[in-house]
Enzyme design. Structure first.
Site, PDB file in Angstrom:
ATOM      1  N   ARG A   1       2.628  -7.894  13.933  1.00  0.00           N
ATOM      2  CA  ARG A   1       1.939  -6.842  13.159  1.00  0.00           C
ATOM      3  C   ARG A   1       0.744  -7.420  12.402  1.00  0.00           C
ATOM      4  NH1 ARG A   1       6.900  -4.899   9.931  1.00  0.00           N
ATOM      5  NH2 ARG A   1       5.525  -3.503   8.816  1.00  0.00           N
TER       6      ARG A   1
ATOM      7  N   ARG B   1      12.703  -7.313   2.803  1.00  0.00           N
ATOM      8  CA  ARG B   1      12.661  -6.049   2.051  1.00  0.00           C
ATOM      9  C   ARG B   1      13.629  -5.008   2.621  1.00  0.00           C
ATOM     10  NH1 ARG B   1       7.013  -2.784   3.416  1.00  0.00           N
ATOM     11  NH2 ARG B   1       7.459  -2.532   5.633  1.00  0.00           N
TER      12      ARG B   1
ATOM     13  N   LYS C   1       0.823  -1.218   0.000  1.00  0.00           N
ATOM     14  CA  LYS C   1       0.000   0.000   0.000  1.00  0.00           C
ATOM     15  C   LYS C   1       0.857   1.267   0.000  1.00  0.00           C
ATOM     16  CE  LYS C   1      -1.060  -0.309   4.957  1.00  0.00           C
ATOM     17  NZ  LYS C   1       0.331  -0.137   5.305  1.00  0.00           N
TER      18      LYS C   1
ATOM     19  N   ARG D   1      -6.175   3.285  11.070  1.00  0.00           N
ATOM     20  CA  ARG D   1      -5.943   1.846  11.207  1.00  0.00           C
ATOM     21  C   ARG D   1      -6.922   1.236  12.207  1.00  0.00           C
ATOM     22  NH1 ARG D   1      -0.002   2.128   9.750  1.00  0.00           N
ATOM     23  NH2 ARG D   1       0.644   0.021   9.233  1.00  0.00           N
TER      24      ARG D   1
ATOM     25  N   ARG E   1      14.133  -2.199   7.841  1.00  0.00           N
ATOM     26  CA  ARG E   1      13.382  -1.593   8.944  1.00  0.00           C
ATOM     27  C   ARG E   1      13.483  -2.454  10.194  1.00  0.00           C
ATOM     28  NH1 ARG E   1       7.496   0.245   6.815  1.00  0.00           N
ATOM     29  NH2 ARG E   1       6.951  -0.579   8.855  1.00  0.00           N
TER      30      ARG E   1
HETATM   31  P1  AMP Z   1       3.767   1.420   8.414  1.00  0.00           P
HETATM   32  O1  AMP Z   1       4.979   2.082   7.844  1.00  0.00           O
HETATM   33  O2  AMP Z   1       2.479   1.975   7.859  1.00  0.00           O
HETATM   34  O3  AMP Z   1       3.850  -0.081   8.334  1.00  0.00           O
HETATM   35  O4  AMP Z   1       3.737   1.787   9.982  1.00  0.00           O
HETATM   36  C1  AMP Z   1       4.806   1.400  10.826  1.00  0.00           C
HETATM   37  C2  AMP Z   1       4.376   1.384  12.266  1.00  0.00           C
HETATM   38  O5  AMP Z   1       3.958   2.686  12.695  1.00  0.00           O
HETATM   39  C3  AMP Z   1       3.184   0.481  12.601  1.00  0.00           C
HETATM   40  O6  AMP Z   1       3.567  -0.880  12.739  1.00  0.00           O
HETATM   41  C4  AMP Z   1       2.737   1.094  13.927  1.00  0.00           C
HETATM   42  O7  AMP Z   1       3.618   0.764  14.960  1.00  0.00           O
HETATM   43  C5  AMP Z   1       2.909   2.587  13.649  1.00  0.00           C
HETATM   44  N1  AMP Z   1       1.684   3.166  13.060  1.00  0.00           N
HETATM   45  C6  AMP Z   1       1.556   3.657  11.793  1.00  0.00           C
HETATM   46  N2  AMP Z   1       0.310   4.108  11.575  1.00  0.00           N
HETATM   47  C7  AMP Z   1      -0.374   3.903  12.740  1.00  0.00           C
HETATM   48  C8  AMP Z   1      -1.731   4.139  13.149  1.00  0.00           C
HETATM   49  N3  AMP Z   1      -2.630   4.677  12.313  1.00  0.00           N
HETATM   50  N4  AMP Z   1      -2.077   3.782  14.404  1.00  0.00           N
HETATM   51  C9  AMP Z   1      -1.183   3.242  15.261  1.00  0.00           C
HETATM   52  N5  AMP Z   1       0.100   2.983  14.937  1.00  0.00           N
HETATM   53  C10 AMP Z   1       0.509   3.308  13.696  1.00  0.00           C
END
Ligand code: AMP
Length: 214
Positions: free
Chosen positions: A169, A129, A14, A90, A158
């Site tokens: 996750r 990745r 995404k 989320r 990461r």
């Molecule tokens: P992402 O890069 O979108 O995979 O986000 C990385 C991490 O940021 C997630 O695994 C959460 O720990 C935190 N995170 C990102 N967006 C949110 C959200 N809307 N609510 C809570 N935690 C978030």
């Protein structure tokens, strides 16, 4: 189409697809994960507060994330812009906060795009990745070198892309984010996309959806 939300499990692509929409249709990209990682990199108070959650694959608590994102939306006057939301909301509580913010300016979400991927595919894809800390481009495990093709920065893995954290996750996604799809089904147009497709085909499908729903 003005406000598009991307929902999908970690590794569904995404983020990549949201960036392509930004590049090709001039959307403002709100990538929550990138914004949070930037806070951690700059070692801000917020960055210090959220580090533990992110590195352990846990959601940042609603009070923190919602205030941060609503404030960001307000400062950047996103109600006036074409926006693709990647990673927010989320959870249903976050979705309600976003709706309230948009309603203030008589705006609404136009559609939700959900990219689906099985747990096995997620683990396969994420555990290798690499991503660019500078321009945020993401590359598969089998990339032949560790240099970003776009900006030549050294790629990194990461901290939350290891198998244990990925499994956590996925579990949290299924429990917390999946119900959001049901919630959105009753409110907006929702389009489901197969995340196993390659980047180009997925992007074409998304362009088709966005163009047909202008
Ligand atoms: P992402 O890069 O979108 O995979 O986000 C990385 C991490 O940021 C997630 O695994 C959460 O720990 C935190 N995170 C990102 N967006 C949110 C959200 N809307 N609510 C809570 N935690 C978030």
């Amino acid at each position: 189409m003005n406000k598009v939300i991307f929902i999908g499990p970690p590794g569904s692509g995404k983020g990549t697809q949201a960036s392509l929409l930004k590049e090709n249709l001039d959307y403002f990209l709100l990538s929550t994960g990138d914004l949070l990682r930037e806070e951690m990199k700059n070692d801000t108070n917020l960055g210090k507060e959220i580090k533990h959650y992110i590195n352990n694959g846990l959601f940042v608590p609603d009070e923190i994330i919602t205030d941060f994102i609503i404030d960001y939306i307000e400062k950047n006057e996103l109600h006036k812009k074409k926006v693709v939301f990647d990673g927010f909301p989320r959870r249903i509580a976050q979705a309600k906060a976003l709706e309230e913010q948009l309603v203030k300016y008589k705006r609404d979400i136009d559609c939700v795009i959900m990219i689906d991927l099985s747990d096995d595919d997620i683990i396969k894809r994420l555990s290798g990745r690499k991503s660019c800390p500078s321009c945020k481009a993401v590359y598969p495990a089998d990339k032949s070198n560790d240099i970003c093709d776009k900006c030549k920065t050294a790629l990194i893995k990461r901290a939350d892309d290891n198998v244990n954290t990925i499994k956590k996750r996925i579990k949290i996604y299924n429990k917390e984010t999946f119900p959001l799809i049901e919630y959105y089904k009753n409110k907006y147009k929702i389009f489901k996309i197969d995340g196993r497709e390659n980047i180009e085909n997925t992007h074409s499908r998304i362009m088709e959806i966005v163009s047909n729903n202008e």
